[in-house]
Design an enzyme around this catalytic site. Structure first.
Site, PDB file in Angstrom:
ATOM      1  N   HIS A   1       6.513  13.863  -6.962  1.00 17.40           N
ATOM      2  CA  HIS A   1       6.441  15.323  -6.959  1.00 17.40           C
ATOM      3  C   HIS A   1       6.047  15.788  -8.358  1.00 17.40           C
ATOM      4  CE1 HIS A   1       9.572  15.818  -3.448  1.00 17.40           C
ATOM      5  NE2 HIS A   1       8.354  15.567  -3.013  1.00 17.40           N
TER       6      HIS A   1
ATOM      7  N   MET B   1      21.532   8.200   9.163  1.00 18.16           N
ATOM      8  CA  MET B   1      21.619   9.649   8.957  1.00 18.16           C
ATOM      9  C   MET B   1      21.465  10.264  10.340  1.00 18.16           C
ATOM     10  SD  MET B   1      22.068  10.375   5.773  1.00 18.16           S
ATOM     11  CE  MET B   1      21.939   9.529   4.181  1.00 18.16           C
TER      12      MET B   1
ATOM     13  N   HIS C   1       0.833  -1.204   0.000  1.00 18.58           N
ATOM     14  CA  HIS C   1       0.000   0.000   0.000  1.00 18.58           C
ATOM     15  C   HIS C   1       0.865   1.251   0.000  1.00 18.58           C
ATOM     16  CE1 HIS C   1       1.152  -0.107   4.253  1.00 18.58           C
ATOM     17  NE2 HIS C   1       0.697   1.118   4.388  1.00 18.58           N
TER      18      HIS C   1
HETATM   19  O1  LIG Z   1      31.456   7.470  12.526  1.00 21.74           O
HETATM   20  P1  LIG Z   1      30.472   6.429  13.028  1.00 21.74           P
HETATM   21  O2  LIG Z   1      30.057   6.668  14.450  1.00 21.74           O
HETATM   22  O3  LIG Z   1      30.925   5.029  12.775  1.00 21.74           O
HETATM   23  O4  LIG Z   1      29.208   6.652  12.106  1.00 21.74           O
HETATM   24  C1  LIG Z   1      27.979   7.188  12.488  1.00 21.74           C
HETATM   25  O5  LIG Z   1      28.000   8.610  12.503  1.00 21.74           O
HETATM   26  C2  LIG Z   1      28.289   9.240  11.259  1.00 21.74           C
HETATM   27  C3  LIG Z   1      28.187  10.733  11.448  1.00 21.74           C
HETATM   28  O6  LIG Z   1      26.901  11.152  11.818  1.00 21.74           O
HETATM   29  C4  LIG Z   1      27.344   8.749  10.166  1.00 21.74           C
HETATM   30  O7  LIG Z   1      27.795   9.251   8.928  1.00 21.74           O
HETATM   31  C5  LIG Z   1      27.280   7.222  10.103  1.00 21.74           C
HETATM   32  O8  LIG Z   1      26.298   6.844   9.181  1.00 21.74           O
HETATM   33  C6  LIG Z   1      26.961   6.692  11.488  1.00 21.74           C
HETATM   34  O9  LIG Z   1      26.922   5.282  11.470  1.00 21.74           O
END
Ligand SMILES: O=P(O)(O)O[C@H]1O[C@H](CO)[C@@H](O)[C@H](O)[C@H]1O
Ligand SMILES: O=P(O)(O)O[C@H]1O[C@H](CO)[C@@H](O)[C@H](O)[C@H]1O
Lengths: 349, 349
Positions: free
Chosen positions: A281, A316, A166
């Site tokens: 969009h 993210m 859906h």
């Molecule tokens: O560097 P880390 O802790 O392994 O990675 C983490 O933080 C980063 C910064 O926000 C992100 O880009 C990664 O996706 C996340 O897994």
């Protein structure tokens, strides 16, 4: 001096459609991953479950009984984020405390009577029926509302709470934030260059080929130059089309067929029913339907969360939430190395 | 006509700091949740594990051995998204294909030698040492780079791959996207109203009280009027401070203490070690350190993902990714009904 190579050297890229930058750090895929892995829910979904409120004949939260539908089925969301009659918050007493009225409707559209299929497992004529239903709901709700957002959250990882195939449709009295950005960018590109931004963009990608995933008589699928999610794609018509209802029968058939191919590639990539959020969009509707919307080009965005496998996603988080989107492989690598660009689709999942 | 009540009637709110709108649909908390629940990882973390690359004395991926540190410990990220020497991509051949150089460094900062603590479980003097380390790293990297992004991803749900208490510091040769928005908004507010946006905002929230979570001699914590995440907060100094290094010793002590209170409230809210991403924003540095940055006010954003319990999060998916952020309870409800505004903190977790 070292020569720049996108596949080796970090850089930033500009998204001219949404006026945003992304940090591309291709070398970062080498880093090991010891963090959270996603549950692989290999639950078998029953084809029909009378307790599932999306199934034909089931009773929904508000007591209504679904018809024994055989194709698509559209109904009002029982827990809508937008209702048609919310009062106006009235004028603000301070420029830092601004609120405005929001009115709208939220609908749910079932793609198929069976719970155990997904779009790529459906036949091209069945997907074509979904395309027609998208066009009709845009026309119906677009008569009243300036924006009709069609979107599909697929998979538990994307907050989808029901496996039945859906999508949702949220129509609103306001132009949502991201849409406002696309409106501004396309408007300004059109007034500077005399043609729609995405029409020229699609043409360029057809010439350059390095990010092209699929092309057909009427449609293109590519990993945008400015993609944020690892396997993000953009689905575009080849001619100038402003809104879904404008699509010809031939374009609709071809859309159904290219969607089936794209989604099959996605499923095959990590041998899993590929999670994503996607949405359409097109030019604003409602009172704006008559206005000049020649700068708009219809398109769909696909945002899949997976990064390395069926259970390892891209997060993210910190840097991305506070500073700027960041990706760990280039869009060209996705196209060239990964299964997205090369494999022949075969519907495995 | 029905009178507008924010707690009952959907509306949209404007974020003047990041120039974004959010859809507030308070009535939506009533909807049942049958979707993905997060794994509750009640793993006990050993205080010291010689195989954990963040522990004192451990060997890291690049072969370096950590010192037997006793307070905070700063080192280069072994898998950096930003490196100091990436070549320039050169001029673009088309306005829709724009890339630019990105240079920088990525560091990791351990907060404490023990893996089994988190900031709220640390003592105020220990947290104060973290504040000092944040100020120093801002000064050190800010000498060269225009932006130094300090951020903490806490919890597996926020992509954190190591339970050892730590944050990251990414310094870049460019102003990241979200920062550019804050730069523009604060600049334009300052030139219109003659004072920093966030200074006036903090003052207003102190008067209005309905979104205030904590206040101390030098600091305020509030759920912003335009919050997107259910329990999002903003931490602000009460006087005009542009960057972390400007904080006085008294302000640093007070910051350590209010952070401990806030994070304890978070942990108590759903009786879990509360996941979040947080980070600091202050005036740009590098060549911009001398420039007029009087429109900037230092602040930290806290973005926690949980919505209803330790295992049910808010998904920012289809509508949010394609149209506009959407929240299911008002910032005032978070302050008034929830434990955030009322409970006395006691460090349970
Ligand atoms: O560097 P880390 O802790 O392994 O990675 C983490 O933080 C980063 C910064 O926000 C992100 O880009 C990664 O996706 C996340 O897994
Ligand atoms: O309406 P659903 O599918 O229950 O809800 C899902 O999609 C919505 C629209 O993107 C989000 O706001 C919700 O957080 C998500 O769980």
């Amino acid at each position: 001096a070292v020569t720049f190579r996108a596949s080796e050297h970090q850089h930033i890229r500009y998204n001219p459609l949404q006026d945003e930058w992304v940090l591309v750090s291709a070398h970062r895929m080498k880093r090991p991953w010891h963090g959270q892995v996603e549950p692989q829910l290999l639950k078998t979904v029953p084809r029909h479950d009378p307790r599932n409120p999306l199934c034909p004949g089931a009773t929904r939260a508000n007591g209504e009984v679904n018809p024994h539908y055989e194709g698509t089925f559209l109904f009002d969301n029982d827990f809508p984020a937008l209702q048609p009659d919310a009062p106006d918050p009235g004028p603000s007493d301070h420029p830092l405390f601004r609120a405005e009225a929001a009115r709208g409707v939220c609908k749910v559209m079932c793609f198929h009577p069976w719970s155990d299929v997904t779009l790529p497992l459906m036949s091209v004529p069945e997907i074509r029926a979904v395309v027609d239903a998208w066009a009709s709901v845009t026309e119906e709700l677009g008569a009243q509302y300036p924006w009709v957002q069609i979107f599909e959250n697929k998979g538990a990882m994307m907050g989808c709470s029901n496996p039945h195939p859906h999508c949702q449709v949220w129509a609103s009295s306001f132009l949502p934030d991201i849409v406002q950005r696309e409106e501004r960018s396309q408007q300004s590109y059109h007034s500077q260059h005399g043609e729609p931004l995405l029409l020229e963009y699609g043409r360029q990608e057809l010439l350059r080929k390095e990010r092209l995933v699929l092309s057909s008589e009427h449609w293109l699928v590519l990993v945008p130059f400015w993609a944020v999610w690892p396997f993000q794609t953009l689905l575009l018509p080849r001619r100038h089309v402003r809104r879904l209802p404008e699509l010809t029968p031939a374009e609709r058939d071809d859309l159904a067929s290219i969607m089936k191919k794209l989604l099959t590639k996605y499923d095959n990539l990590f041998e899993t029913s590929f999670p994503y959020s996607m949405g359409w969009h097109g030019a604003p509707t409602g009172l704006k339907t008559g206005a000049t919307c020649d700068h708009w080009q219809l398109h769909a965005h696909y945002y899949p969360p997976l990064l390395r496998s069926a259970t390892v996603r891209k997060f993210m988080v910190g840097y991305e939430m506070l500073a700027q989107a960041q990706r760990d492989l280039t869009p060209e690598q996705v196209r060239a190395q990964s299964i997205l660009g090369l494999h022949t689709p075969s519907p495995h999942f």
